[in-house]
Every structure is written in structure tokens, then in C-alpha cells.
Motif scaffolding. Structure first.
Motif, PDB file in Angstrom:
ATOM      1  N   MET A 154      14.154  10.503 -54.730  1.00  0.00           N
ATOM      2  CA  MET A 154      14.708  11.765 -54.286  1.00  0.00           C
ATOM      3  C   MET A 154      13.786  12.323 -53.215  1.00  0.00           C
ATOM      4  SD  MET A 154      15.703  15.132 -56.507  1.00  0.00           S
ATOM      5  CE  MET A 154      14.056  15.562 -56.955  1.00  0.00           C
ATOM      6  N   ARG A 155      14.392  12.903 -52.207  1.00  0.00           N
ATOM      7  CA  ARG A 155      13.627  13.556 -51.153  1.00  0.00           C
ATOM      8  C   ARG A 155      14.451  14.708 -50.602  1.00  0.00           C
ATOM      9  NH1 ARG A 155      15.358  11.573 -45.869  1.00  0.00           N
ATOM     10  NH2 ARG A 155      16.803   9.856 -46.213  1.00  0.00           N
ATOM     11  N   SER A 156      13.799  15.569 -49.870  1.00  0.00           N
ATOM     12  CA  SER A 156      14.476  16.717 -49.276  1.00  0.00           C
ATOM     13  C   SER A 156      14.900  16.356 -47.858  1.00  0.00           C
ATOM     14  CB  SER A 156      13.537  17.921 -49.255  1.00  0.00           C
ATOM     15  OG  SER A 156      14.191  19.031 -48.706  1.00  0.00           O
ATOM     16  N   LEU A 157      16.124  16.692 -47.520  1.00  0.00           N
ATOM     17  CA  LEU A 157      16.657  16.444 -46.180  1.00  0.00           C
ATOM     18  C   LEU A 157      17.454  17.669 -45.753  1.00  0.00           C
ATOM     19  CD1 LEU A 157      17.196  14.423 -43.826  1.00  0.00           C
ATOM     20  CD2 LEU A 157      19.258  13.763 -45.060  1.00  0.00           C
ATOM     21  N   GLU A 158      16.978  18.335 -44.730  1.00  0.00           N
ATOM     22  CA  GLU A 158      17.671  19.509 -44.197  1.00  0.00           C
ATOM     23  C   GLU A 158      17.976  20.538 -45.290  1.00  0.00           C
ATOM     24  OE1 GLU A 158      21.045  17.916 -42.137  1.00  0.00           O
ATOM     25  OE2 GLU A 158      19.797  16.892 -40.660  1.00  0.00           O
ATOM     26  N   THR A 210      24.115  12.373 -54.372  1.00  0.00           N
ATOM     27  CA  THR A 210      23.888  12.612 -55.797  1.00  0.00           C
ATOM     28  C   THR A 210      23.279  11.370 -56.438  1.00  0.00           C
ATOM     29  OG1 THR A 210      26.032  11.789 -56.555  1.00  0.00           O
ATOM     30  CG2 THR A 210      25.916  14.142 -55.917  1.00  0.00           C
ATOM     31  N   LEU A 211      22.552  11.586 -57.526  1.00  0.00           N
ATOM     32  CA  LEU A 211      21.994  10.471 -58.279  1.00  0.00           C
ATOM     33  C   LEU A 211      23.107   9.610 -58.861  1.00  0.00           C
ATOM     34  CD1 LEU A 211      19.605   8.963 -59.493  1.00  0.00           C
ATOM     35  CD2 LEU A 211      19.622  10.607 -61.374  1.00  0.00           C
ATOM     36  N   ASN A 212      24.147  10.233 -59.353  1.00  0.00           N
ATOM     37  CA  ASN A 212      25.276   9.476 -59.930  1.00  0.00           C
ATOM     38  C   ASN A 212      25.894   8.534 -58.911  1.00  0.00           C
ATOM     39  OD1 ASN A 212      24.971  10.641 -62.414  1.00  0.00           O
ATOM     40  ND2 ASN A 212      26.652  12.090 -62.175  1.00  0.00           N
ATOM     41  N   SER A 213      26.075   8.985 -57.678  1.00  0.00           N
ATOM     42  CA  SER A 213      26.685   8.114 -56.667  1.00  0.00           C
ATOM     43  C   SER A 213      25.728   6.980 -56.293  1.00  0.00           C
ATOM     44  CB  SER A 213      27.134   8.905 -55.440  1.00  0.00           C
ATOM     45  OG  SER A 213      26.054   9.591 -54.855  1.00  0.00           O
ATOM     46  N   ALA A 214      24.417   7.237 -56.282  1.00  0.00           N
ATOM     47  CA  ALA A 214      23.448   6.184 -55.991  1.00  0.00           C
ATOM     48  C   ALA A 214      23.482   5.115 -57.073  1.00  0.00           C
ATOM     49  CB  ALA A 214      22.045   6.780 -55.868  1.00  0.00           C
ATOM     50  N   VAL A 215      23.468   5.543 -58.323  1.00  0.00           N
ATOM     51  CA  VAL A 215      23.495   4.594 -59.440  1.00  0.00           C
ATOM     52  C   VAL A 215      24.795   3.796 -59.440  1.00  0.00           C
ATOM     53  CG1 VAL A 215      23.548   4.406 -61.962  1.00  0.00           C
ATOM     54  CG2 VAL A 215      21.909   5.940 -60.859  1.00  0.00           C
ATOM     55  N   ALA A 216      25.917   4.468 -59.252  1.00  0.00           N
ATOM     56  CA  ALA A 216      27.209   3.780 -59.254  1.00  0.00           C
ATOM     57  C   ALA A 216      27.271   2.730 -58.143  1.00  0.00           C
ATOM     58  CB  ALA A 216      28.350   4.792 -59.092  1.00  0.00           C
ATOM     59  N   ARG A 252      18.261  20.122 -48.558  1.00  0.00           N
ATOM     60  CA  ARG A 252      18.978  19.645 -49.743  1.00  0.00           C
ATOM     61  C   ARG A 252      18.318  18.356 -50.219  1.00  0.00           C
ATOM     62  NH1 ARG A 252      22.827  15.588 -48.177  1.00  0.00           N
ATOM     63  NH2 ARG A 252      22.796  15.345 -45.937  1.00  0.00           N
ATOM     64  N   HIS A 253      18.542  18.023 -51.467  1.00  0.00           N
ATOM     65  CA  HIS A 253      17.972  16.795 -52.018  1.00  0.00           C
ATOM     66  C   HIS A 253      18.947  15.642 -51.829  1.00  0.00           C
ATOM     67  CE1 HIS A 253      15.370  19.646 -54.229  1.00  0.00           C
ATOM     68  NE2 HIS A 253      14.495  18.733 -53.911  1.00  0.00           N
TER      69      HIS A 253
END
Length: 62
Positions: free
Chosen positions: A1-5, A31-37, A7-8
Motif C-alpha cells: 500500500m502506498r499513497s498516491l495523490e 482496493t486490496l480486494n481488487s488486487a487480491v482478486a 489516496r491509498h
């Protein structure tokens, strides 16, 4: 996770090392869910990618 503009975001990386010793970036998600999926859906391709690159070191340098 990182901050971009302000937002995370969540970056997906391969579990291997590139020619420069870095971990190859695959894609960024909102989102973490979309990354995992995405990583689950592409597990076979990610494993093939990992097999073509250097292994992760077993121990991190101090």
C-alpha cells in the motif's frame, strides 16, 4: 500500500527478482480486494513470470 495523490493504492509485485535485483511491479489497484482478486485470477501467468526470473533471496540483507 502506498499513497498516491492523497489516496491509498495497492501495488502487486511478482515474487521474484529482476536483473537489477528489484521485485518486478505488475499492476496497481484502488482496493486490496481488487488486487487480491486479480492476482488469484492470474496466478498461473504470475508463476510462469516468476519462473523466468531470479528467485527471491531467502534472507534479507541487514
Amino acid at each position: 500500500m502506498r499513497s498516491l495523490e492523497g489516496r491509498h493504492v495497492f501495488d502487486a509485485y511478482a515474487h521474484c527478482r529482476d536483473d537489477n535485483g528489484g521485485r518486478p511491479w505488475l499492476r496497481t489497484f484502488d482496493t486490496l480486494n481488487s488486487a487480491v482478486a486479480w492476482m488469484i485470477q492470474h496466478e498461473g501467468k504470475i508463476r510462469e513470470f516468476n519462473d523466468r526470473h531470479d528467485d527471491e533471496p531467502e534472507e534479507w540483507p541487514a
